[in-house]
Design a protein around this motif. Structure first.
Motif, PDB file in Angstrom:
ATOM      1  N   SER A 112      -3.051   1.336  -4.124  1.00  0.00           N
ATOM      2  CA  SER A 112      -2.222   0.522  -5.009  1.00  0.00           C
ATOM      3  C   SER A 112      -2.951   0.128  -6.288  1.00  0.00           C
ATOM      4  CB  SER A 112      -1.763  -0.743  -4.268  1.00  0.00           C
ATOM      5  OG  SER A 112      -0.958  -0.396  -3.164  1.00  0.00           O
ATOM      6  N   GLY A 113      -4.132   0.703  -6.498  1.00  0.00           N
ATOM      7  CA  GLY A 113      -4.814   0.509  -7.767  1.00  0.00           C
ATOM      8  C   GLY A 113      -5.880  -0.560  -7.795  1.00  0.00           C
ATOM      9  N   ARG A 166     -14.573 -20.905  -6.310  1.00  0.00           N
ATOM     10  CA  ARG A 166     -13.279 -20.886  -5.626  1.00  0.00           C
ATOM     11  C   ARG A 166     -12.102 -20.770  -6.588  1.00  0.00           C
ATOM     12  NH1 ARG A 166      -9.479 -19.607  -3.784  1.00  0.00           N
ATOM     13  NH2 ARG A 166      -8.307 -20.311  -1.955  1.00  0.00           N
ATOM     14  N   GLN A 167     -12.182 -21.427  -7.732  1.00  0.00           N
ATOM     15  CA  GLN A 167     -11.067 -21.400  -8.676  1.00  0.00           C
ATOM     16  C   GLN A 167     -10.946 -20.059  -9.398  1.00  0.00           C
ATOM     17  OE1 GLN A 167      -8.897 -23.917  -8.667  1.00  0.00           O
ATOM     18  NE2 GLN A 167     -10.213 -24.790  -7.079  1.00  0.00           N
ATOM     19  N   LYS A 168     -11.975 -19.230  -9.270  1.00  0.00           N
ATOM     20  CA  LYS A 168     -11.985 -17.948  -9.982  1.00  0.00           C
ATOM     21  C   LYS A 168     -11.521 -16.784  -9.113  1.00  0.00           C
ATOM     22  CE  LYS A 168     -16.016 -19.466 -12.663  1.00  0.00           C
ATOM     23  NZ  LYS A 168     -17.437 -19.175 -12.993  1.00  0.00           N
ATOM     24  N   VAL A 169     -11.311 -17.037  -7.824  1.00  0.00           N
ATOM     25  CA  VAL A 169     -11.025 -15.933  -6.913  1.00  0.00           C
ATOM     26  C   VAL A 169      -9.905 -16.299  -5.941  1.00  0.00           C
ATOM     27  CG1 VAL A 169     -12.823 -16.675  -5.299  1.00  0.00           C
ATOM     28  CG2 VAL A 169     -12.080 -14.303  -5.277  1.00  0.00           C
ATOM     29  N   LYS A 170      -9.012 -15.347  -5.720  1.00  0.00           N
ATOM     30  CA  LYS A 170      -7.984 -15.500  -4.701  1.00  0.00           C
ATOM     31  C   LYS A 170      -8.583 -15.114  -3.350  1.00  0.00           C
ATOM     32  CE  LYS A 170      -4.008 -16.270  -7.027  1.00  0.00           C
ATOM     33  NZ  LYS A 170      -3.085 -17.389  -6.734  1.00  0.00           N
ATOM     34  N   VAL A 171      -8.221 -15.851  -2.309  1.00  0.00           N
ATOM     35  CA  VAL A 171      -8.729 -15.559  -0.967  1.00  0.00           C
ATOM     36  C   VAL A 171      -7.562 -15.199  -0.061  1.00  0.00           C
ATOM     37  CG1 VAL A 171      -9.950 -16.444   1.048  1.00  0.00           C
ATOM     38  CG2 VAL A 171     -10.692 -17.118  -1.254  1.00  0.00           C
ATOM     39  N   ILE A 172      -7.646 -14.016   0.546  1.00  0.00           N
ATOM     40  CA  ILE A 172      -6.630 -13.583   1.503  1.00  0.00           C
ATOM     41  C   ILE A 172      -7.302 -13.301   2.841  1.00  0.00           C
ATOM     42  CG2 ILE A 172      -6.777 -11.166   0.703  1.00  0.00           C
ATOM     43  CD1 ILE A 172      -3.746 -10.963   1.419  1.00  0.00           C
ATOM     44  N   LEU A 173      -6.725 -13.836   3.897  1.00  0.00           N
ATOM     45  CA  LEU A 173      -7.240 -13.646   5.251  1.00  0.00           C
ATOM     46  C   LEU A 173      -6.346 -12.665   5.999  1.00  0.00           C
ATOM     47  CD1 LEU A 173      -7.879 -17.397   6.215  1.00  0.00           C
ATOM     48  CD2 LEU A 173      -9.332 -15.856   4.875  1.00  0.00           C
ATOM     49  N   GLY A 174      -6.955 -11.833   6.838  1.00  0.00           N
ATOM     50  CA  GLY A 174      -6.176 -10.871   7.602  1.00  0.00           C
ATOM     51  C   GLY A 174      -6.659 -10.766   9.035  1.00  0.00           C
ATOM     52  N   GLY A 175      -5.704 -10.593   9.958  1.00  0.00           N
ATOM     53  CA  GLY A 175      -6.073 -10.416  11.358  1.00  0.00           C
ATOM     54  C   GLY A 175      -4.985 -10.902  12.288  1.00  0.00           C
ATOM     55  N   ALA A 176      -5.016 -10.404  13.504  1.00  0.00           N
ATOM     56  CA  ALA A 176      -3.977 -10.706  14.487  1.00  0.00           C
ATOM     57  C   ALA A 176      -3.771 -12.198  14.749  1.00  0.00           C
ATOM     58  CB  ALA A 176      -4.284  -9.979  15.796  1.00  0.00           C
ATOM     59  N   PRO A 177      -4.828 -13.036  14.779  1.00  0.00           N
ATOM     60  CA  PRO A 177      -4.613 -14.450  15.126  1.00  0.00           C
ATOM     61  C   PRO A 177      -4.031 -15.287  13.989  1.00  0.00           C
ATOM     62  CG  PRO A 177      -6.931 -13.784  15.419  1.00  0.00           C
ATOM     63  CD  PRO A 177      -6.253 -12.745  14.602  1.00  0.00           C
ATOM     64  N   LEU A 178      -3.890 -14.705  12.796  1.00  0.00           N
ATOM     65  CA  LEU A 178      -3.608 -15.516  11.614  1.00  0.00           C
ATOM     66  C   LEU A 178      -2.124 -15.738  11.361  1.00  0.00           C
ATOM     67  CD1 LEU A 178      -6.380 -13.922   9.486  1.00  0.00           C
ATOM     68  CD2 LEU A 178      -6.213 -16.358   9.978  1.00  0.00           C
ATOM     69  N   THR A 179      -1.828 -16.946  10.888  1.00  0.00           N
ATOM     70  CA  THR A 179      -0.496 -17.312  10.415  1.00  0.00           C
ATOM     71  C   THR A 179      -0.660 -17.935   9.036  1.00  0.00           C
ATOM     72  OG1 THR A 179      -0.638 -19.546  11.336  1.00  0.00           O
ATOM     73  CG2 THR A 179       0.272 -17.811  12.766  1.00  0.00           C
ATOM     74  N   GLU A 180       0.437 -18.072   8.335  1.00  0.00           N
ATOM     75  CA  GLU A 180       0.382 -18.683   7.007  1.00  0.00           C
ATOM     76  C   GLU A 180      -0.155 -20.113   7.094  1.00  0.00           C
ATOM     77  OE1 GLU A 180       3.408 -19.624   3.253  1.00  0.00           O
ATOM     78  OE2 GLU A 180       4.074 -18.391   4.934  1.00  0.00           O
ATOM     79  N   ALA A 195      -1.446  -5.318   7.472  1.00  0.00           N
ATOM     80  CA  ALA A 195      -2.112  -4.777   6.284  1.00  0.00           C
ATOM     81  C   ALA A 195      -1.132  -4.472   5.154  1.00  0.00           C
ATOM     82  CB  ALA A 195      -2.886  -3.511   6.656  1.00  0.00           C
ATOM     83  N   VAL A 196       0.041  -3.959   5.499  1.00  0.00           N
ATOM     84  CA  VAL A 196       1.033  -3.620   4.475  1.00  0.00           C
ATOM     85  C   VAL A 196       1.484  -4.876   3.733  1.00  0.00           C
ATOM     86  CG1 VAL A 196       3.326  -2.654   4.061  1.00  0.00           C
ATOM     87  CG2 VAL A 196       1.804  -1.568   5.719  1.00  0.00           C
ATOM     88  N   LYS A 197       1.765  -5.936   4.488  1.00  0.00           N
ATOM     89  CA  LYS A 197       2.176  -7.201   3.859  1.00  0.00           C
ATOM     90  C   LYS A 197       1.056  -7.757   2.989  1.00  0.00           C
ATOM     91  CE  LYS A 197       5.374  -8.529   7.568  1.00  0.00           C
ATOM     92  NZ  LYS A 197       5.613  -9.471   8.690  1.00  0.00           N
ATOM     93  N   GLY A 198      -0.176  -7.601   3.456  1.00  0.00           N
ATOM     94  CA  GLY A 198      -1.316  -8.088   2.687  1.00  0.00           C
ATOM     95  C   GLY A 198      -1.409  -7.433   1.326  1.00  0.00           C
ATOM     96  N   VAL A 199      -1.207  -6.131   1.280  1.00  0.00           N
ATOM     97  CA  VAL A 199      -1.280  -5.418   0.006  1.00  0.00           C
ATOM     98  C   VAL A 199      -0.106  -5.805  -0.898  1.00  0.00           C
ATOM     99  CG1 VAL A 199      -1.216  -3.136  -1.073  1.00  0.00           C
ATOM    100  CG2 VAL A 199      -2.641  -3.526   0.933  1.00  0.00           C
ATOM    101  N   GLU A 200       1.052  -6.069  -0.310  1.00  0.00           N
ATOM    102  CA  GLU A 200       2.187  -6.534  -1.114  1.00  0.00           C
ATOM    103  C   GLU A 200       1.858  -7.865  -1.791  1.00  0.00           C
ATOM    104  OE1 GLU A 200       5.039  -4.967  -1.942  1.00  0.00           O
ATOM    105  OE2 GLU A 200       4.070  -3.265  -0.957  1.00  0.00           O
ATOM    106  N   ILE A 201       1.139  -8.733  -1.084  1.00  0.00           N
ATOM    107  CA  ILE A 201       0.715 -10.005  -1.679  1.00  0.00           C
ATOM    108  C   ILE A 201      -0.233  -9.750  -2.849  1.00  0.00           C
ATOM    109  CG2 ILE A 201      -0.688 -12.075  -1.268  1.00  0.00           C
ATOM    110  CD1 ILE A 201       0.581 -12.177   1.540  1.00  0.00           C
ATOM    111  N   LEU A 202      -1.187  -8.845  -2.660  1.00  0.00           N
ATOM    112  CA  LEU A 202      -2.107  -8.500  -3.750  1.00  0.00           C
ATOM    113  C   LEU A 202      -1.340  -8.022  -4.976  1.00  0.00           C
ATOM    114  CD1 LEU A 202      -5.062  -6.503  -2.109  1.00  0.00           C
ATOM    115  CD2 LEU A 202      -4.903  -8.948  -2.569  1.00  0.00           C
ATOM    116  N   LYS A 203      -0.366  -7.167  -4.753  1.00  0.00           N
ATOM    117  CA  LYS A 203       0.411  -6.616  -5.864  1.00  0.00           C
ATOM    118  C   LYS A 203       1.220  -7.702  -6.569  1.00  0.00           C
ATOM    119  CE  LYS A 203       2.395  -2.585  -4.634  1.00  0.00           C
ATOM    120  NZ  LYS A 203       2.997  -1.604  -3.690  1.00  0.00           N
TER     121      LYS A 203
END
Length: 209
Positions: A112-113, A166-180, A195-203
């Protein structure tokens, strides 16, 4: 054909997934359609695990099956959108050595670039933060499959805060135990178990020009 791919992942048919993915591409299916079919298979694997029909060995085989399929798709995905949107530092947190989900996320992000710096597995907070600072990354992706390693995610975010990053970077967590909700408690901007949803968030964070 896409349904066959979903079933192949769900039924742990490692030996047939490569051929099925190749055939789907020949039939004109888009690479991301094949990824989605495999993702649905992984969802079924998760349901069977929750029902006590599958155990950890089956989860590992399912992950290897999807990874095998992704290897077929990778050259086509990398031809996809092109153009660097942002730089992403990624890794599995300290205390966890699982990497299948992380690797799939990395592959899709590159397609996705995004420029991806993958630090591997069992990565301590200090190393994540050093990489973010050194690379000037816009995103930090932390992966974790086992709940005992979740506190390390929070420790990593706290270290980012201490370093003034922290203010300069977005943090995304991934894994089976995780919820919003859990992601917010851990100090992240987003948390996904797909993983697919995670990349959609990045985009969404970094729209293509």
């Amino acid at each position: 054909m896409l349904e066959e791919i979903t079933v192949a992942v769900a039924e742990l048919k490692f030996d047939t997934i490569r051929k099925l993915c190749e055939e789907a591409l020949k039939q004109g299916h888009k690479p991301m359609e094949v990824v989605e079919a495999m993702r649905k298979g992984m969802e079924e694997v998760g349901r069977r695990y929750e029902r006590g029909e599958y155990f950890l060995p089956e989860l590992m085989i399912a992950g290897d099956t999807m990874k095998e399929g992704m290897e077929v798709l990778q050259p086509y995905l990398e031809k996809g959108e092109g153009g660097a949107r942002a730089k992403l530092v990624l890794g599995t947190v300290q205390g966890d050595i699982h990497d299948i989900g992380k690797n799939i996320f990395a592959m899709l992000a590159r397609a996705s670039g995004f420029e991806v710096i993958d630090l591997g597995v069992d990565v301590p907070p200090e190393r994540f933060v050093e990489a973010v600072e050194r690379e000037g990354a816009a995103v930090l992706g932390l992966s974790c499959l086992i709940t005992p390693a979740l506190p390390t995610m929070r420790q990593t975010v706290e270290l980012l805060e201490k370093r003034g990053l922290r203010q300069k970077v977005k943090v995304i967590l991934g894994g089976a135990p995780l919820t919003e909700e859990l992601g917010k408690k851990l100090g992240a901007d987003a948390a996904v178990n797909d993983a697919v949803k995670g990349v959609e968030i990045l985009k969404g964070w970094f729209p293509k020009d």
